[in-house]
Each structure stands twice: as structure tokens, then as C-alpha cells.
Design an enzyme around this catalytic site. Structure first.
Site, mmCIF file in Angstrom:
data_model
loop_
_atom_site.group_PDB
_atom_site.id
_atom_site.type_symbol
_atom_site.label_atom_id
_atom_site.label_comp_id
_atom_site.label_asym_id
_atom_site.label_seq_id
_atom_site.Cartn_x
_atom_site.Cartn_y
_atom_site.Cartn_z
ATOM 1 N N ARG A 8 0.849 -1.212 0.338
ATOM 2 C CA ARG A 8 -0.298 -0.066 0.030
ATOM 3 C C ARG A 8 0.751 1.280 -0.213
ATOM 4 O O ARG A 8 0.445 2.212 -0.255
ATOM 5 C CB ARG A 8 -1.160 -0.018 0.915
ATOM 6 C CG ARG A 8 -2.274 -0.900 0.775
ATOM 7 C CD ARG A 8 -3.120 -0.934 2.275
ATOM 8 N NE ARG A 8 -2.337 -1.916 2.889
ATOM 9 C CZ ARG A 8 -2.653 -2.226 4.465
ATOM 10 N NH1 ARG A 8 -3.639 -1.407 4.681
ATOM 11 N NH2 ARG A 8 -1.711 -3.084 4.682
ATOM 12 N N GLY A 76 3.896 -15.489 6.590
ATOM 13 C CA GLY A 76 3.449 -15.136 7.001
ATOM 14 C C GLY A 76 3.739 -15.590 8.716
ATOM 15 O O GLY A 76 5.193 -14.757 8.442
ATOM 16 N N GLY A 99 9.129 -4.158 12.578
ATOM 17 C CA GLY A 99 9.227 -3.354 11.740
ATOM 18 C C GLY A 99 8.941 -1.443 11.348
ATOM 19 O O GLY A 99 9.761 -0.642 10.736
ATOM 20 N N ARG A 332 27.279 27.869 4.246
ATOM 21 C CA ARG A 332 27.161 26.731 3.379
ATOM 22 C C ARG A 332 27.892 24.997 4.638
ATOM 23 O O ARG A 332 29.034 25.962 5.636
ATOM 24 C CB ARG A 332 27.370 26.222 2.540
ATOM 25 C CG ARG A 332 26.202 26.407 1.543
ATOM 26 C CD ARG A 332 26.465 26.883 0.089
ATOM 27 N NE ARG A 332 27.290 26.114 -0.326
ATOM 28 C CZ ARG A 332 28.279 25.738 -0.817
ATOM 29 N NH1 ARG A 332 28.616 27.200 -1.656
ATOM 30 N NH2 ARG A 332 28.631 25.040 -1.633
ATOM 31 N N TYR A 365 29.366 37.256 -1.746
ATOM 32 C CA TYR A 365 29.880 35.161 -1.586
ATOM 33 C C TYR A 365 30.488 35.158 -0.672
ATOM 34 O O TYR A 365 32.208 36.365 -1.391
ATOM 35 C CB TYR A 365 29.063 34.334 -3.191
ATOM 36 C CG TYR A 365 30.654 33.015 -2.860
ATOM 37 C CD1 TYR A 365 29.748 32.708 -1.858
ATOM 38 C CD2 TYR A 365 31.436 33.184 -3.889
ATOM 39 C CE1 TYR A 365 30.044 30.822 -1.522
ATOM 40 C CE2 TYR A 365 31.883 31.469 -3.904
ATOM 41 C CZ TYR A 365 31.167 30.318 -2.538
ATOM 42 O OH TYR A 365 32.052 29.120 -3.050
ATOM 43 N N ASN A 385 36.455 31.834 -5.796
ATOM 44 C CA ASN A 385 37.951 31.710 -4.781
ATOM 45 C C ASN A 385 38.053 30.068 -6.285
ATOM 46 O O ASN A 385 38.737 29.173 -5.509
ATOM 47 C CB ASN A 385 36.645 30.485 -3.760
ATOM 48 C CG ASN A 385 35.476 29.581 -4.000
ATOM 49 O OD1 ASN A 385 34.665 29.911 -5.608
ATOM 50 N ND2 ASN A 385 35.175 29.270 -3.531
ATOM 51 N N TYR A 386 37.528 29.802 -7.491
ATOM 52 C CA TYR A 386 37.726 28.735 -8.081
ATOM 53 C C TYR A 386 38.031 28.858 -9.407
ATOM 54 O O TYR A 386 37.565 29.629 -10.465
ATOM 55 C CB TYR A 386 35.916 27.814 -7.862
ATOM 56 C CG TYR A 386 35.780 26.498 -9.047
ATOM 57 C CD1 TYR A 386 36.536 25.088 -8.928
ATOM 58 C CD2 TYR A 386 34.912 26.573 -10.269
ATOM 59 C CE1 TYR A 386 36.768 24.332 -9.469
ATOM 60 C CE2 TYR A 386 35.018 25.039 -10.429
ATOM 61 C CZ TYR A 386 36.045 23.966 -9.823
ATOM 62 O OH TYR A 386 35.768 22.890 -10.869
HETATM 63 C C1 UD1 Z 1 -0.433 -9.104 12.693
HETATM 64 C C2 UD1 Z 1 -1.490 -9.414 13.411
HETATM 65 C C3 UD1 Z 1 -2.489 -9.380 14.306
HETATM 66 C C4 UD1 Z 1 -2.494 -8.199 14.884
HETATM 67 C C5 UD1 Z 1 -1.811 -7.402 13.369
HETATM 68 C C6 UD1 Z 1 -1.074 -5.486 13.894
HETATM 69 C C7 UD1 Z 1 -0.091 -12.252 12.716
HETATM 70 C C8 UD1 Z 1 -1.332 -13.447 11.645
HETATM 71 N N1 UD1 Z 1 -1.315 -10.895 12.899
HETATM 72 O O1 UD1 Z 1 -1.355 -8.831 11.612
HETATM 73 O O2 UD1 Z 1 -3.272 -9.648 14.541
HETATM 74 O O3 UD1 Z 1 -3.431 -7.705 15.143
HETATM 75 O O4 UD1 Z 1 -0.620 -7.609 13.195
HETATM 76 O O5 UD1 Z 1 -0.501 -4.558 13.136
HETATM 77 O O6 UD1 Z 1 0.649 -12.018 13.025
HETATM 78 N N2 UD1 Z 1 5.474 -10.114 8.285
HETATM 79 C C9 UD1 Z 1 7.398 -11.073 7.729
HETATM 80 N N3 UD1 Z 1 7.078 -11.550 6.985
HETATM 81 C C10 UD1 Z 1 5.463 -12.445 7.067
HETATM 82 C C11 UD1 Z 1 4.770 -11.425 6.886
HETATM 83 C C12 UD1 Z 1 4.340 -10.243 7.262
HETATM 84 O O7 UD1 Z 1 8.419 -10.182 8.255
HETATM 85 O O8 UD1 Z 1 5.485 -13.849 5.818
HETATM 86 C C13 UD1 Z 1 5.838 -8.556 8.555
HETATM 87 C C14 UD1 Z 1 5.307 -7.077 8.292
HETATM 88 O O9 UD1 Z 1 6.998 -6.707 6.994
HETATM 89 C C15 UD1 Z 1 5.159 -6.457 10.211
HETATM 90 C C16 UD1 Z 1 4.476 -7.802 10.469
HETATM 91 O O10 UD1 Z 1 5.619 -9.023 9.718
HETATM 92 O O11 UD1 Z 1 5.985 -6.235 9.807
HETATM 93 C C17 UD1 Z 1 2.686 -8.060 10.720
HETATM 94 O O12 UD1 Z 1 2.976 -7.971 9.297
HETATM 95 P P1 UD1 Z 1 1.078 -7.578 8.495
HETATM 96 O O13 UD1 Z 1 1.087 -8.705 7.568
HETATM 97 O O14 UD1 Z 1 1.256 -6.251 8.746
HETATM 98 O O15 UD1 Z 1 0.413 -8.288 9.485
HETATM 99 P P2 UD1 Z 1 -1.258 -8.079 10.182
HETATM 100 O O16 UD1 Z 1 -2.059 -8.822 8.675
HETATM 101 O O17 UD1 Z 1 -1.549 -7.048 10.270
#
Ligand code: UD1
Ligand code: MG
Length: 455
Positions: A8, A76, A99, A332, A365, A385-386
Site C-alpha cells: 500500500r 506469514g 519493523g 554552508r 559570497y 575562489n574557483y
Molecule cells: C498482524 C497480526 C494481527 C495484529 C496486527 C497488528 C498475525 C497473524 N496477525 O496482522 O493479529 O493485530 O499484526 O498490526 O501476526 N511479516 C513478515 N513476513 C511475513 C508476513 C509479515 O516479515 O511473511 C512482517 C511484516 O513486514 C510486518 C509484520 O510482519 O512488519 C506484520 O505483518 P502484517 O502482514 O502487517 O500483519 P497483519 O496482517 O497486519
């Protein structure tokens, strides 16, 4: 967790490297880990992993050891944490952060860690008026029994307003055991980290929620709008902290600090100013409206008038006590101004030292120059200067008066107390105390008749 795509944001830049208060989102999260004295921070990278890893490695070293885990493909949050397991010590507590959630306060996480007590599962939760999209905290009486993702939730569960923030703390050995039991049989066919709550309940391990009410601390960045909203929240937080120290901001809603600002007593900052990098303002410094000031030290009692741009970059800029800079001045890198120096409108100073009381008040300057005490540098004068290949220095000794519209072709030295006539192009050094004029002599023809147009 920093492996997600951040669709997004609609940006070529990885989401966790977008900037908040002048620093990458991920840098804020790592800073929080450092403030908690974490032994090790494991950054889970995936989408644009090389870029994210390089950005993290470029951060200044801290007491927290850095490690990386690669998650490829991204299946996930549970799958993400699985990739980090080899780097987590079994005797440790693991704190899971996202992050893209940059403004969690260390005190809040300290409380979460305390709740975990080294043996329990502690979740950071929050009540939200509009909880849609978030995982819901399901309770049986007071006891937490599960987190259900929005997409998997029943109608009744979707009415729950207590949400999971994405942040938890738990003993690593339990995390390891529970992650091994995850599956992806859910609406998104992902390995949900949140499923471990059910395993904890099944194993009789207490699940505790630290419920806060400050939404900013768990707010994530998914879109440019959310990034801008968090930027304002951060700026307001920083503005408040400065005001608590006694700094007088004309309007905390119109203040931006993208770095560190250290202020003495009785500092006043008008609206619309931006501070970047490391900036120091001494006692009684006043900054006018709409100044941009980066990497500079401004000594006690100095005034920076509106619309001034100061950027010291690597070399820094120093402004002496009681100096008056601006309006519309530009300092500067390497500008070093002594006490009571005046730099006026449309004057540019680069890599130059101006001793106490020197003045360049209009349209001028000064580059690669050493300017003595009380020198008056006239309107429209410049140091050339240059030469097209190399830079050369101009030395202007104490009490020299440079008239208007002079060109000083470096290298040269203007001897102390000398005067340079307006409009001169000076190519050779001048003696102390002398008047030097280097321009065409003025000629007048009496009664001169201008030509008239022929019919
Ligand atoms: C997650 C939580 C949800 C919570 C929400 C809060 C889970 C399953 N759900 O959902 O309960 O309310 O955060 O914001 O954990 N990421 C990875 N690898 C992946 C997927 C995600 O590193 O495969 C990282 C994303 O970069 C991000 C964080 O994990 O920093 C959360 O991922 P995101 O997809 O935003 O989780 P939500 O679906 O919002
Ligand atoms: Mg998701």
C-alpha cells in the site's frame, strides 16, 4: 519482522526504510531494542532483503548485536519468526516487534517483559473504536484464550474491540516448541504467529495481556497517509519533550526535528522551522520563522532571522555568540562565524572563517575565505575562489573594508586595515592600510548630446 512487502505504500523503496523523523522506520524499532539493552536483535528480511540489510548495517554500532534471518518466500508472521529461531538463545526471552511499528515506548515494552516474568506469554493489546483488520483478543472471563485474525473471526468476535498490537514477549524455548506446531489452515493460508496463543492455553502456560490506551505506540505504517500521521505524532512528542525542558516553541504543531536538537536555556523557535542531523542552540538563541538548520552549533545569544538555510553537512557550521544571521542567509559546510558576526540577506558563506565582529550584510559570497575581525564586506562582493579546476583561499585581514560589487580573485591577501574601492576586480594582494581601486576611471564629457533617431 521486516520481510513484508508494504504494497500500500506504492513505492519502490522497502516499507521499513521509509523515513520518520529523518530515520528509517526500522531504525526506530532497532533503537527501541537498544534502549531495552537487548542482547541481540535479529532482523527478519525478505522483500528487498539486500537493501534492508545494507541500510541496517549502515546504522552506527550499539551495544546490541545485530543478526539477520532471511524469510523467502513470505508465508506469514509465524513463518517469519521460524526463520529467526536458529539465532535465538534458549535461555533468552524473545520480544517480537514489527519493523513498521516505530513509536512503541521502551517503558511499555519493559512492562511487557516484566509481565512475561521469564516464563509466560505476554501480549501487548489495545482497545480500538474501529478494530477492523486487526487480530482480536478472545477472552474467557478475564483469561485470554486466543487471538483470532479479522479474516477468520466470527461476527461476534469481530465486535471485540481489544486488539493484538503485533508485539509479544515470551521465553524462547516455548516459542520454539509452539512454532513447530503451526499450520496454515486459515482464511489467508498463512502461518500465523498469533496461533501460538492457543498452544499456550493448551499447555497450561499463562497468557497475559498488557493493555495500553495510547494508539500511537502500536500504530503501524501501511500507507503514505499513515506515515504522515505518525510523523506528526512523533513531532508532537519531540516538541513536548523540548518544551518540558523550557524551549519556547511558537507552535508545537509547526515544528520538525529530524535528528537531534540540544538547547540551552531560554531558546525561542518560531513556526515552520526544520532541524536536521545534530543541531545545538546555546542559551538565549532565537530562531525566526521558516528556517532550515542542519548540523550546526549556534552559540549563546545568537539570532537567526526568518528564512535562513544553514546546512553544515559533514564539516558543520558554527555561529558565534551574539551573531545575527539572516533573514534569507545561507550558511554552508565549514562556515565558522565568530562572536557578533552579521550575515545579512542573500549572503552565502561556505568553508570560511569570519572573526569576531565581521559583517557581510547584503547579496554577497564568501567561499574559502579567512576574514579578520571587524571586516566590512560590501554588498554584492564575491570571492572568486574557483579557477575551473582548483579552489583557492582569500585572506582578508582585520579591519579591511571591501566596497560594494568587488570581485576578489583568489588566491590573495588583503592587508589589515586596507580599503577596496567599490566595483574593483582585485587580482593581486594588497598592502596593509592601502586604498586599492581596480576599475576603469570615471570619464565625463560635458554637454554630451545623445544621438537622435533619424526620420
Ligand atoms: C498482524 C497480526 C494481527 C495484529 C496486527 C497488528 C498475525 C497473524 N496477525 O496482522 O493479529 O493485530 O499484526 O498490526 O501476526 N511479516 C513478515 N513476513 C511475513 C508476513 C509479515 O516479515 O511473511 C512482517 C511484516 O513486514 C510486518 C509484520 O510482519 O512488519 C506484520 O505483518 P502484517 O502482514 O502487517 O500483519 P497483519 O496482517 O497486519
Ligand atoms: Mg497481513
Amino acid at each position: 519482522m521486516a520481510a513484508g512487502k508494504g504494497t500500500r505504500m506504492k513505492s519502490a523503496r522497502p516499507k521499513v526504510l521509509h523515513r520518520l523523523g529523518g530515520r528509517a522506520l526500522l531504525a526506530h524499532v532497532l533503537d527501541t531494542a537498544v534502549q531495552l539493552s537487548a542482547r541481540r536483535a535479529v532482523v527478519i528480511v525478505g522483500h528487498q532483503a539486500d537493501q534492508v540489510q545494507a541500510a541496517v548495517q549502515a546504522l552506527p554500532p550499539t551495544g546490541t548485536e545485530l543478526a539477520f534471518a532471511l524469510q523467502e518466500p513470505q508465508l506469514g508472521t509465524g513463518h517469519a519468526v521460524q526463520q529467526a529461531l536458529p539465532q535465538l538463545g534458549d535461555d533468552a526471552i524473545t520480544l517480537i516487534l514489527s519493523g513498521d511499528v516505530p513509536l512503541t515506548r521502551p517503558e511499555t515494552l519493559q512492562a511487557l517483559l516484566a509481565l512475561c516474568q521469564g516464563s509466560q506469554l505476554a501480549l501487548l493489546t489495545l482497545d480500538m473504536a474501529d478494530p477492523s483488520g486487526y487480530g482480536r483478543i478472545v477472552r474467557d472471563g478475564q483469561t485470554v484464550t486466543a487471538i483470532v485474525e479479522h479474516k477468520d473471526a466470527s461476527e461476534a468476535q469481530r465486535r471485540i474491540t481489544e486488539i493484538y498490537s503485533g508485539i509479544m514477549a515470551l521465553p524462547t524455548r516455548l516459542l520454539r516448541a509452539w512454532l513447530a506446531r503451526l499450520d496454515n489452515k486459515n482464511a489467508q493460508q498463512e502461518y500465523y504467529l498469533t496461533d501460538i496463543v492457543r498452544f499456550a492455553v493448551a499447555d497450561g502456560v499463562p497468557v497475559l495481556a498488557h493493555r495500553i490506551n495510547d494508539a500511537v505506540q502500536v500504530a503501524g505504517v501501511n500507507s503514505p497517509l499513515q506515515l504522515a500521521e505518525l510523523e506528526r505524532a512523533l513531532q508532537l512528542r519531540q516538541a513536548r519533550a523540548l518544551m518540558e525542558q523550557g524551549v519556547r516553541l511558537a507552535d508545537p504543531a509547526r515544528f520538525d526535528m529530524r535528528g537531534q536538537l540540544r538547547c540551552g536555556a531560554d531558546v525561542e523557535i518560531d513556526v515552520g522551522c526544520v532541524f536536521e542531523g545534530q543541531v545545538e542552540l546555546g542559551d538565549g538563541v532565537r530562531i525566526g520563522a521558516h528556517c532550515v538548520i542542519a548540523n550546526a552549533r549556534i552559540a549563546a545569544g545568537a539570532t537567526v532571522q526568518p528564512m535562513t538555510h544553514i546546512d553544515g553537512e559533514q564539516l558543520g557550521v558554527e555561529v558565534g555568540a551574539g551573531a545575527i544571521i539572516g533573514p534569507f542567509a545561507r550558511l554552508r559546510p565549514g562556515a565558522q562565524l565568530g562572536e557578533q558576526v552579521h550575515i545579512g540577506n542573500f549572503v552565502e558563506v561556505k568553508n570560511s572563517t569570519l572573526a569576531a565582529g565581521a559583517k557581510a550584510n547584503h547579496l554577497a559570497y564568501l567561499g574559502d575565505a579567512t576574514v579578520g575581525e571587524r571586516v566590512n564586506y560590501g554588498a554584492g562582493s564575491i570571492t572568486a575562489n574557483y579557477d575551473g579546476a582548483n579552489k583557492h583561499r582569500t585572506v582578508i585581514e582585520a579591519d579591511v573594508h571591501v566596497g560594494s560589487n568587488c570581485v576578489l580573485v583568489a588566491p590573495l591577501t588583503l592587508g589589515a586595515g586596507g580599503t577596496i574601492g567599490g566595483g574593483s576586480t582585485i587580482t593581486k594582494s594588497t598592502a596593509a592600510g592601502a586604498l586599492t581601486v581596480a576599475r576603469g576611471k570615471q570619464v565625463s564629457v560635458a554637454g554630451w548630446q545623445r544621438p537622435v533617431k533619424k526620420k
